[in-house]
Design a protein around this motif. Structure first.
Motif, PDB file in Angstrom:
ATOM      1  N   PRO A  82       6.659  -7.004  -7.164  1.00 19.86           N
ATOM      2  CA  PRO A  82       5.777  -6.238  -8.058  1.00 19.86           C
ATOM      3  C   PRO A  82       5.001  -5.161  -7.325  1.00 19.86           C
ATOM      4  CG  PRO A  82       4.767  -8.329  -7.500  1.00 19.86           C
ATOM      5  CD  PRO A  82       6.148  -8.366  -6.905  1.00 19.86           C
ATOM      6  N   ARG A  83       4.450  -4.238  -8.094  1.00 19.86           N
ATOM      7  CA  ARG A  83       3.560  -3.232  -7.527  1.00 19.86           C
ATOM      8  C   ARG A  83       2.288  -3.904  -7.009  1.00 19.86           C
ATOM      9  NH1 ARG A  83       3.824   1.665 -12.051  1.00 19.86           N
ATOM     10  NH2 ARG A  83       6.095   1.889 -12.060  1.00 19.86           N
ATOM     11  N   LEU A  84       1.542  -3.168  -6.222  1.00 20.08           N
ATOM     12  CA  LEU A  84       0.276  -3.686  -5.714  1.00 20.08           C
ATOM     13  C   LEU A  84      -0.699  -3.906  -6.867  1.00 20.08           C
ATOM     14  CD1 LEU A  84      -0.228  -1.287  -2.656  1.00 20.08           C
ATOM     15  CD2 LEU A  84       0.870  -3.539  -2.678  1.00 20.08           C
ATOM     16  N   ASP A  85      -1.509  -4.942  -6.778  1.00 19.10           N
ATOM     17  CA  ASP A  85      -2.527  -5.181  -7.800  1.00 19.10           C
ATOM     18  C   ASP A  85      -3.530  -4.033  -7.844  1.00 19.10           C
ATOM     19  OD1 ASP A  85      -1.424  -7.609  -8.514  1.00 19.10           O
ATOM     20  OD2 ASP A  85      -2.653  -8.753  -7.107  1.00 19.10           O
ATOM     21  N   THR A  86      -3.856  -3.496  -6.667  1.00 19.86           N
ATOM     22  CA  THR A  86      -4.769  -2.357  -6.569  1.00 19.86           C
ATOM     23  C   THR A  86      -4.064  -1.236  -5.816  1.00 19.86           C
ATOM     24  OG1 THR A  86      -6.680  -3.838  -6.458  1.00 19.86           O
ATOM     25  CG2 THR A  86      -7.017  -1.549  -5.767  1.00 19.86           C
ATOM     26  N   PRO A  87      -3.868  -0.087  -6.431  1.00 19.54           N
ATOM     27  CA  PRO A  87      -3.133   0.989  -5.768  1.00 19.54           C
ATOM     28  C   PRO A  87      -3.949   1.668  -4.671  1.00 19.54           C
ATOM     29  CG  PRO A  87      -3.989   1.744  -7.853  1.00 19.54           C
ATOM     30  CD  PRO A  87      -4.275   0.271  -7.795  1.00 19.54           C
ATOM     31  N   ARG A  88      -3.252   2.389  -3.833  1.00 17.02           N
ATOM     32  CA  ARG A  88      -3.913   3.187  -2.808  1.00 17.02           C
ATOM     33  C   ARG A  88      -4.390   4.495  -3.423  1.00 17.02           C
ATOM     34  NH1 ARG A  88       0.180   0.433  -0.016  1.00 17.02           N
ATOM     35  NH2 ARG A  88      -0.697  -0.682   1.788  1.00 17.02           N
ATOM     36  N   GLN A  89      -5.517   4.981  -2.921  1.00 17.12           N
ATOM     37  CA  GLN A  89      -6.042   6.252  -3.422  1.00 17.12           C
ATOM     38  C   GLN A  89      -5.161   7.415  -2.995  1.00 17.12           C
ATOM     39  OE1 GLN A  89     -10.187   6.840  -2.571  1.00 17.12           O
ATOM     40  NE2 GLN A  89     -10.740   4.750  -3.095  1.00 17.12           N
ATOM     41  N   GLN A  90      -4.481   7.273  -1.852  1.00 14.46           N
ATOM     42  CA  GLN A  90      -3.576   8.336  -1.416  1.00 14.46           C
ATOM     43  C   GLN A  90      -2.447   7.753  -0.576  1.00 14.46           C
ATOM     44  OE1 GLN A  90      -5.216  11.557   0.970  1.00 14.46           O
ATOM     45  NE2 GLN A  90      -3.816  12.986   0.001  1.00 14.46           N
ATOM     46  N   VAL A  91      -1.229   8.110  -0.955  1.00 11.55           N
ATOM     47  CA  VAL A  91      -0.028   7.726  -0.234  1.00 11.55           C
ATOM     48  C   VAL A  91       0.528   8.991   0.425  1.00 11.55           C
ATOM     49  CG1 VAL A  91       2.331   6.868  -0.465  1.00 11.55           C
ATOM     50  CG2 VAL A  91       0.492   5.831  -1.803  1.00 11.55           C
ATOM     51  N   PRO A  92       0.763   8.986   1.728  1.00 10.97           N
ATOM     52  CA  PRO A  92       1.261  10.193   2.407  1.00 10.97           C
ATOM     53  C   PRO A  92       2.620  10.649   1.884  1.00 10.97           C
ATOM     54  CG  PRO A  92       0.390   8.627   3.998  1.00 10.97           C
ATOM     55  CD  PRO A  92       0.468   7.904   2.685  1.00 10.97           C
ATOM     56  N   ALA A  93       2.851  11.941   1.917  1.00  5.44           N
ATOM     57  CA  ALA A  93       4.150  12.495   1.526  1.00  5.44           C
ATOM     58  C   ALA A  93       5.239  11.900   2.403  1.00  5.44           C
ATOM     59  CB  ALA A  93       4.128  14.012   1.668  1.00  5.44           C
ATOM     60  N   GLY A  94       6.383  11.626   1.793  1.00  5.65           N
ATOM     61  CA  GLY A  94       7.509  11.068   2.517  1.00  5.65           C
ATOM     62  C   GLY A  94       7.535   9.560   2.554  1.00  5.65           C
ATOM     63  N   SER A  95       6.478   8.905   2.077  1.00  4.44           N
ATOM     64  CA  SER A  95       6.423   7.447   2.120  1.00  4.44           C
ATOM     65  C   SER A  95       7.561   6.842   1.297  1.00  4.44           C
ATOM     66  CB  SER A  95       5.082   6.955   1.575  1.00  4.44           C
ATOM     67  OG  SER A  95       4.034   7.310   2.448  1.00  4.44           O
ATOM     68  N   VAL A  96       8.298   5.939   1.915  1.00  6.61           N
ATOM     69  CA  VAL A  96       9.397   5.238   1.254  1.00  6.61           C
ATOM     70  C   VAL A  96       8.851   3.927   0.706  1.00  6.61           C
ATOM     71  CG1 VAL A  96      11.639   4.136   1.590  1.00  6.61           C
ATOM     72  CG2 VAL A  96      11.131   6.314   2.714  1.00  6.61           C
ATOM     73  N   ALA A  97       9.144   3.651  -0.551  1.00  5.35           N
ATOM     74  CA  ALA A  97       8.494   2.527  -1.212  1.00  5.35           C
ATOM     75  C   ALA A  97       9.449   1.812  -2.156  1.00  5.35           C
ATOM     76  CB  ALA A  97       7.275   3.029  -1.982  1.00  5.35           C
ATOM     77  N   ILE A  98       9.047   0.584  -2.535  1.00  2.00           N
ATOM     78  CA  ILE A  98       9.816  -0.176  -3.509  1.00  2.00           C
ATOM     79  C   ILE A  98       8.867  -0.815  -4.517  1.00  2.00           C
ATOM     80  CG2 ILE A  98      11.705  -0.629  -1.915  1.00  2.00           C
ATOM     81  CD1 ILE A  98      10.652  -3.416  -1.495  1.00  2.00           C
ATOM     82  N   ALA A  99       9.399  -1.052  -5.729  1.00  2.00           N
ATOM     83  CA  ALA A  99       8.657  -1.732  -6.791  1.00  2.00           C
ATOM     84  C   ALA A  99       9.664  -2.196  -7.830  1.00  2.00           C
ATOM     85  CB  ALA A  99       7.624  -0.808  -7.428  1.00  2.00           C
ATOM     86  N   GLY A 100       9.574  -3.464  -8.201  1.00  2.00           N
ATOM     87  CA  GLY A 100      10.560  -3.992  -9.139  1.00  2.00           C
ATOM     88  C   GLY A 100      11.950  -3.867  -8.558  1.00  2.00           C
TER      89      GLY A 100
END
Length: 244
Positions: A156-174
């Motif tokens: 799942p996604r984070l319960d509390t999101p980050r205020q800023q994610v740097p450009a290029g960040s590789v991520a997963i959700a679901g």
């Protein structure tokens, strides 16, 4: 069109119809959605304003001053009656995104490992071994929703999101993976970062990745990442912004 894929047309305002072809995410949806988009471009001509594809739907936006909703619906029904899937291999470019998988750029690597029951190295291997298809663009310019993940990595996604994610960040959700094209708030699990520029206003089409494209994330070390212009900025802690 195949009777097993009977569409549903949904009104989306005065100038758009949402064509719902499927009710589940599947790579096999793409040839049908690609064919529908191509037919709409041909049949609507200059009355077509925009096409917005997603995992299971296509939003068709038309000029309401040149076509009534009823006429647009009839045109879509005619298209759907004869629709055949596009050649699955005929559309979409292949991309390799060099990715530095490291806790400094991927602070959620350990979280994903714990949720999946895998080691961090196994998470990296499972993510990088697959070829992903771009199913949709949205959230931010150039943000490509890709899938499908190895089921072991589904989280799942984070319960509390980050205020800023740097450009290029590789991520997963679901069941999805993505790379953030610009610094934005975000609630996906960050597992690495690519130095590749994903959105450029000077590029034809702006977005490097387009619906139907095939993408591989290729592990690189820090030296290679930095040599290719990678940003090693630390990731902020989760904050009160809304997750995406």
């Amino acid at each position: 069109m195949n009777p097993a894929r009977l569409p549903c047309l949904e009104r989306a305002g005065l100038e758009a119809w949402m064509v719902r072809l499927f009710d589940r995410i599947d790579e096999n949806n793409l040839p049908w959605l690609a064919a529908l988009a191509g037919e709409c471009e041909t049949e609507f001509g200059d009355t077509l304003v925009d096409l917005v594809p997603s995992y299971t739907t296509l939003l068709v936006v038309f000029d309401p001053f040149r076509m009534t909703p009823c006429d647009a619906r009839q045109k879509l029904m005619t298209i759907l009656a004869r629709l055949e899937p596009a050649d699955a291999g005929a559309r979409g470019k292949q991309h390799s995104l060099p990715t530095w998988y490291d806790p400094r750029t991927g602070p959620d690597l350990q979280r994903v490992a714990e949720l999946s029951g895998l080691s961090v190295n196994a998470v990296i291997d499972a993510h990088s071994v697959r070829e992903y298809r771009v199913f949709a663009l949205g959230f931010a310019p150039g943000f490509a929703f890709m899938g499908l993940l190895d089921s072991a990595l589904t989280c799942p996604r984070l319960d509390t999101p980050r205020q800023q994610v740097p450009a290029g960040s590789v991520a997963i959700a679901g069941q999805q993976t993505a790379a953030y094209p610009a610094a934005t708030p975000g609630g996906w699990n960050l597992i690495g970062r690519t130095p590749t520029r994903l959105f450029d206003r000077d590029r034809d089409g702006f977005s490097l990745l387009q619906v139907g494209d095939r993408v591989r994330f290729v592990p690189v070390d820090q030296a290679t990442f930095e040599a290719r212009g990678g940003d090693t900025t630390a990731v902020s802690q989760p904050g009160p912004e809304r997750a995406r």
